[in-house]
Design a protein around this motif. Structure first.
Motif, short mmCIF file in Angstrom:
data_model
loop_
_atom_site.label_atom_id
_atom_site.label_comp_id
_atom_site.label_asym_id
_atom_site.label_seq_id
_atom_site.Cartn_x
_atom_site.Cartn_y
_atom_site.Cartn_z
N SER A 29 0.87 -1.08 0.53
CA SER A 29 -0.18 -0.04 0.38
C SER A 29 0.87 1.55 0.11
O SER A 29 2.31 0.73 0.25
CB SER A 29 -0.86 -0.05 0.99
OG SER A 29 -0.11 0.23 2.01
N ASP A 30 0.16 2.19 -0.14
CA ASP A 30 1.17 3.27 -0.46
C ASP A 30 1.48 4.03 1.35
O ASP A 30 2.92 4.13 1.40
CB ASP A 30 0.74 4.73 -0.52
CG ASP A 30 -0.41 4.27 -1.73
OD1 ASP A 30 -0.04 3.56 -3.17
OD2 ASP A 30 -1.28 6.44 -2.12
N ASP A 31 0.68 3.30 2.11
CA ASP A 31 1.33 3.84 3.73
C ASP A 31 2.80 2.42 4.50
O ASP A 31 3.42 3.04 4.90
CB ASP A 31 0.61 3.30 5.02
CG ASP A 31 -0.46 4.45 5.22
OD1 ASP A 31 -0.55 5.95 4.00
OD2 ASP A 31 -1.54 4.08 4.93
N ILE A 83 4.55 1.85 1.62
CA ILE A 83 5.75 2.17 0.96
C ILE A 83 6.65 3.44 1.73
O ILE A 83 7.69 3.42 2.20
CB ILE A 83 5.56 2.69 -0.69
CG1 ILE A 83 5.37 1.31 -1.41
CG2 ILE A 83 7.16 3.64 -0.87
CD1 ILE A 83 4.73 2.05 -2.66
N ARG A 84 5.54 4.15 2.14
CA ARG A 84 6.15 5.42 3.15
C ARG A 84 6.99 4.18 4.36
O ARG A 84 8.36 5.00 5.06
CB ARG A 84 5.17 6.38 3.15
CG ARG A 84 4.48 7.17 2.78
CD ARG A 84 3.46 7.82 3.03
NE ARG A 84 3.04 9.12 1.85
CZ ARG A 84 1.32 8.56 1.65
NH1 ARG A 84 0.72 7.02 2.75
NH2 ARG A 84 0.80 9.05 0.68
N LEU A 124 5.91 5.90 -4.96
CA LEU A 124 4.23 5.90 -5.07
C LEU A 124 3.67 5.80 -6.76
O LEU A 124 2.67 5.86 -6.76
CB LEU A 124 3.65 6.82 -4.25
CG LEU A 124 4.36 6.96 -2.87
CD1 LEU A 124 3.99 8.33 -1.95
CD2 LEU A 124 3.44 6.09 -1.91
N ASN A 142 4.05 2.68 -7.87
CA ASN A 142 2.74 1.58 -7.02
C ASN A 142 1.17 1.97 -8.13
O ASN A 142 0.70 1.25 -7.80
CB ASN A 142 2.66 1.86 -5.86
CG ASN A 142 2.27 0.98 -5.04
OD1 ASN A 142 2.13 -0.17 -4.95
ND2 ASN A 142 1.51 0.72 -3.81
N ARG A 143 0.84 3.64 -8.20
CA ARG A 143 -0.47 3.85 -8.74
C ARG A 143 -0.32 3.24 -10.48
O ARG A 143 -1.70 3.25 -10.55
CB ARG A 143 -0.92 5.33 -8.30
CG ARG A 143 -0.92 5.54 -6.96
CD ARG A 143 -0.41 6.82 -6.15
NE ARG A 143 -0.43 7.18 -5.21
CZ ARG A 143 -0.61 8.38 -4.26
NH1 ARG A 143 0.17 9.32 -4.75
NH2 ARG A 143 -0.91 8.54 -3.22
#
Length: 283
Positions: A57-59, A61-62, A78, A81-82
């Motif tokens: 998820s984006d979270d 990755i962060r 990000l 990923n999108r």
């Protein structure tokens, strides 16, 4: 190991992201367990993410980049990923706002496409559907997927969108398995009207319709329904998802598959004969 993703392009995109996460971890001099500890995860999650078994998820990755002191890598990851997410769209998520909006959302793509190549192993392609056939088909889709009940509006939008076969500089090459002609959608009257309309659109200069006879010896197996938009993208229809293919190598594979199918098909009088026979078989 078998890929968990239904498209080679999607698999490649997901594995590229996983490899980048692995590189970031290695550059930071951390083990998987150390990344997990810093992110507050179980070690098994790190393993799944860097093997592409589970998409991040984006979270995720962060958290990964922060744990590795590589916050500068977050924006590019990000974005990647999108892009991967856009290759695989769950029908239920796409259809959540209703089938009509789904039909209308493709109008810009249809307007800019010059050449459409469609292979269908399941239903009459949307470009040449009657309102009654489209309504029956979309009604079945709404029932199976539990989407909002706007079937009549969606069918009208699909038929309105298909007017491009009668004007402009678009070209349509349609290939159908003969079984598509025999699968009754709606009822006998709806199907007879649809097949009759298919016969009429075959006279349009921009439309080519080929039918692959049942029982024909073939070197290319029946595959999922797909549409090639120019040489830019391919849309593949599955029960639970729509896959968008944009990788040049994979687009070429679908274009080659279309040519293989085309070599099996009959056109002109032979194709019309198969369609007329399907009409005659309706009771």
């Amino acid at each position: 190991m078998q890929s968990p993703y239904p498209s080679a392009a999607l698999d490649e995109a997901r594995r590229a992201i996983a490899e980048k996460l692995r590189e970031i971890r290695r550059d930071a001099g951390l083990t998987g367990r150390e990344v997990a500890a810093r992110a507050g995860w179980l070690p098994s999650k790190v393993s799944r993410l860097q093997s592409a078994t589970t998409p991040p998820s984006d979270d995720d990755i962060r958290a990964w980049c922060t744990a590795c002191g590589a916050e500068d890598k977050i924006p590019d990851l990000l974005a990647a990923n999108r892009t991967a997410d856009s290759m695989y769209l769950e029908w239920r998520r796409v259809q959540r706002s209703g089938l009509r909006r789904l039909q209308e959302s493709r109008i810009p793509l249809y307007a800019r496409t010059k050449t459409f190549r469609v292979y269908s192993s399941s239903v009459i392609p949307g470009f040449v559907q009657t309102f009654e056939y489209a309504a029956a088909l979309l009604g079945n889709i709404a029932r199976v997927h539990g989407t909002p009940e706007d079937v009549q509006e969606a069918a009208a939008a699909r038929v309105d969108r298909s007017h491009i076969i009668r004007g402009g500089d678009h070209r349509f090459a349609l290939l159908l398995e003969e079984s598509v002609l025999r699968h009754v959608v709606g009822d006998v009257a709806v199907m007879a009207g649809q097949l009759g309309y298919l016969l009429s659109v075959m006279a349009l200069p921009a439309v080519s319709v080929g039918v692959i006879p049942a029982g024909r010896e073939r070197g290319m197996w029946t595959v999922e329904t797909f549409t090639v938009f120019d040489d830019d993208r391919v849309s593949v229809e599955l029960l639970t998802a729509a896959i968008t293919v944009t990788a040049p190598g994979e687009i070429s594979m679908y274009a080659h598959a279309f040519e293989e199918m085309k070599s099996l098909a009959v056109f002109g009088a032979e194709a019309r004969g198969l369609i007329s026979a399907a009409i005659d078989s309706l009771d």
